[in-house]
Write a protein that holds these residues in place. Structure first.
Motif, mmCIF file in Angstrom:
data_model
loop_
_atom_site.group_PDB
_atom_site.id
_atom_site.type_symbol
_atom_site.label_atom_id
_atom_site.label_comp_id
_atom_site.label_asym_id
_atom_site.label_seq_id
_atom_site.Cartn_x
_atom_site.Cartn_y
_atom_site.Cartn_z
ATOM 1 N N TYR A 43 -34.402 -17.147 16.371
ATOM 2 C CA TYR A 43 -33.322 -18.020 16.837
ATOM 3 C C TYR A 43 -33.876 -19.131 17.714
ATOM 4 C CZ TYR A 43 -29.589 -14.894 15.270
ATOM 5 O OH TYR A 43 -28.721 -14.165 14.511
ATOM 6 N N GLY A 127 -29.666 -21.318 7.441
ATOM 7 C CA GLY A 127 -28.442 -21.393 8.262
ATOM 8 C C GLY A 127 -27.626 -20.128 8.178
ATOM 9 N N ARG A 128 -26.343 -20.263 8.344
ATOM 10 C CA ARG A 128 -25.406 -19.138 8.297
ATOM 11 C C ARG A 128 -25.255 -18.654 6.852
ATOM 12 N NH1 ARG A 128 -23.494 -19.977 13.816
ATOM 13 N NH2 ARG A 128 -25.162 -18.589 14.425
ATOM 14 N N TYR A 129 -25.448 -17.342 6.645
ATOM 15 C CA TYR A 129 -25.485 -16.764 5.302
ATOM 16 C C TYR A 129 -24.120 -16.801 4.618
ATOM 17 C CZ TYR A 129 -26.173 -12.916 1.894
ATOM 18 O OH TYR A 129 -26.250 -12.132 0.778
ATOM 19 N N GLY A 131 -21.610 -18.733 5.335
ATOM 20 C CA GLY A 131 -20.903 -19.999 5.577
ATOM 21 C C GLY A 131 -20.601 -20.177 7.054
ATOM 22 N N THR A 132 -20.483 -21.445 7.468
ATOM 23 C CA THR A 132 -20.355 -21.708 8.908
ATOM 24 C C THR A 132 -19.003 -21.273 9.483
ATOM 25 O OG1 THR A 132 -20.035 -23.953 8.133
ATOM 26 C CG2 THR A 132 -22.013 -23.561 9.411
ATOM 27 N N ASP A 133 -17.920 -21.391 8.702
ATOM 28 C CA ASP A 133 -16.644 -21.033 9.336
ATOM 29 C C ASP A 133 -16.354 -19.537 9.260
ATOM 30 O OD1 ASP A 133 -13.582 -21.715 7.504
ATOM 31 O OD2 ASP A 133 -15.304 -20.512 6.924
ATOM 32 N N ILE A 135 -17.956 -17.129 10.623
ATOM 33 C CA ILE A 135 -18.148 -16.477 11.925
ATOM 34 C C ILE A 135 -16.852 -16.532 12.755
ATOM 35 C CG2 ILE A 135 -19.405 -16.733 14.137
ATOM 36 C CD1 ILE A 135 -21.284 -15.698 12.029
ATOM 37 N N GLU A 136 -16.088 -17.628 12.606
ATOM 38 C CA GLU A 136 -14.837 -17.746 13.377
ATOM 39 C C GLU A 136 -13.619 -17.243 12.616
ATOM 40 O OE1 GLU A 136 -13.774 -21.414 15.264
ATOM 41 O OE2 GLU A 136 -15.841 -21.651 15.937
ATOM 42 N N GLU A 260 -25.126 -11.844 10.517
ATOM 43 C CA GLU A 260 -24.990 -11.777 11.981
ATOM 44 C C GLU A 260 -23.772 -10.899 12.310
ATOM 45 O OE1 GLU A 260 -25.302 -16.164 12.016
ATOM 46 O OE2 GLU A 260 -26.995 -15.852 13.368
ATOM 47 N N THR A 262 -19.897 -11.019 11.462
ATOM 48 C CA THR A 262 -18.904 -11.795 10.709
ATOM 49 C C THR A 262 -17.608 -11.004 10.563
ATOM 50 O OG1 THR A 262 -20.624 -12.930 9.432
ATOM 51 C CG2 THR A 262 -18.440 -12.854 8.456
ATOM 52 N N GLU A 293 -28.658 -17.210 21.127
ATOM 53 C CA GLU A 293 -28.643 -18.677 21.001
ATOM 54 C C GLU A 293 -28.425 -19.425 22.301
ATOM 55 O OE1 GLU A 293 -25.693 -19.423 17.947
ATOM 56 O OE2 GLU A 293 -27.220 -19.355 16.365
#
Ligand code: PLP
Length: 309
Positions: A43, A127-129, A131-133, A135-136, A260, A262, A293
């Motif tokens: 990281y 990057g994020r495996y 997808g970026t959204d 995680i939220e 991570e 999710t 991070e």
């Protein structure tokens, strides 16, 4: 999608240019899956790149090598040293690290013990495996029609190449059906895990996760999430669970080096809780991402910092 690559890679004792890392098509592992591997993240922290729980990953690699009867060419310390050197050679501030040990080219008998042991350590930007959204907002998943491998058939606790045909079946089926991921049950019909993620189920404030005996890989992110959740004061139980717990859950999340932490917002098109990331998932994520991070104190010594010259 651009091909994954970096400038340099370690192979069989040397750091060499990426394109020179080649094998023959008679490589035993290509035919029979005779390989062991890890997936590790480095990281970007405010103090430079840091490898997340590298030693635990390499201890698991050595276990996988033992089960697969493929002797590891390096010790845990040596694997860590090589990983640091490859990150430095590629000048990567964050990376996905892929060590691989495999039976190379000699003969094609199924017993590969007469073939050489080859090894690599690759570090590539990633990057994020999911997808970026994800995680939220979470992801939509299905219960797979595929079962996880039974422990009297293969070794779910080891990361052995050939075993990942099981994970391919699970994730390909899920994507073809319009989901991001599948959840496999074990041979007894109890909840096991995703194709590359462990699962956590929250019900009435208690956090449940399947035990090692439910054909799961003992995930390092799973262990981290359990540590964080207990530290936050939650009750965490390893429990064998039936499928209906997925539909009863107030919150569900996946853990894994790639995924991570999710959230899962629906299972089999039924919303989990109110279909949004839940408060316990968010609390565990905040501690996790804070450490990896955002420079929060590394109270469990999970990070190995790397100096980039
Ligand atoms: C089958 C499977 N389950 C779970 C995980 C999550 O493990 P970890 O958190 O150590 O990456 C992985 C990833 O390595 C995996 O391949």
């Amino acid at each position: 999608m651009a091909k994954m690559r970096a400038d340099f890679i370690w192979m069989n004792g040397e750091i060499i240019p990426w394109d020179q890392a080649q094998v023959h098509v008679f490589t035993h592992a290509l035919h029979y899956g005779s390989s062991t591997f890890e997936g590790i993240r480095a990281y970007e922290t405010p103090d430079g790149p840091a490898i997340f729980r590298g030693r635990e990953h390499y201890e698991r690699l050595l276990f996988s090598c033992k089960v697969a009867r493929i002797p590891s060419p390096l010790t845990v310390d040596e694997w860590m040293d090589v990983t640091i050197r490859v990150l430095q050679a590629n000048k990567l501030r964050s990376a996905y690290v892929r060590p691989l040990v495999f039976r190379g080219y000699n003969t094609l008998g199924v017993d590969g013990r007469g073939c050489p042991v080859d090894a690599i350590v690759a570090t590539v930007p990633w990057g994020r495996y999911l997808g970026t959204d994800a995680i939220e907002n979470g992801i939509d998943v299905q219960v797979s029609s595929w079962r996880r491998m039974a422990p009297n058939m293969l070794s779910p606790m080891a990361k052995i190449g050939g075993q990942y045909v099981s994970s391919q079946n699970i994730v390909i089926e899920a994507k073809d059906n319009g989901f991001s991921e599948g959840i496999a049950l074990d041979g007894n019909g109890q909840i096991s895990e995703g194709s590359g993620e462990n699962i956590f189920i929250i019900h009435k404030g208690v956090i449940y996760t399947p035990p090692l005996s439910s054909s799961i890989l003992g995930g390092i992110t799973r262990d981290s999430a359990m540590t964080i959740a207990k530290d936050l004061g939650y009750e965490v139980k390893e429990a064998s669970m039936s499928r209906e717990m997925l539909y009863l859950a107030d919150e569900i999340f996946f853990t894994g080096t790639a995924a991570e932490i999710t959230p899962v917002r629906s299972v089999d098109r039924m919303p989990v809780g109110d279909g949004k990331r839940g408060p316990i998932t968010k609390a565990v994520q905040e501690v996790f991402f804070g450490i990896v991070e955002d420079g929060a104190p590394d109270k469990w010594n999970w990070l190995t910092h790397v100096k980039l010259g």
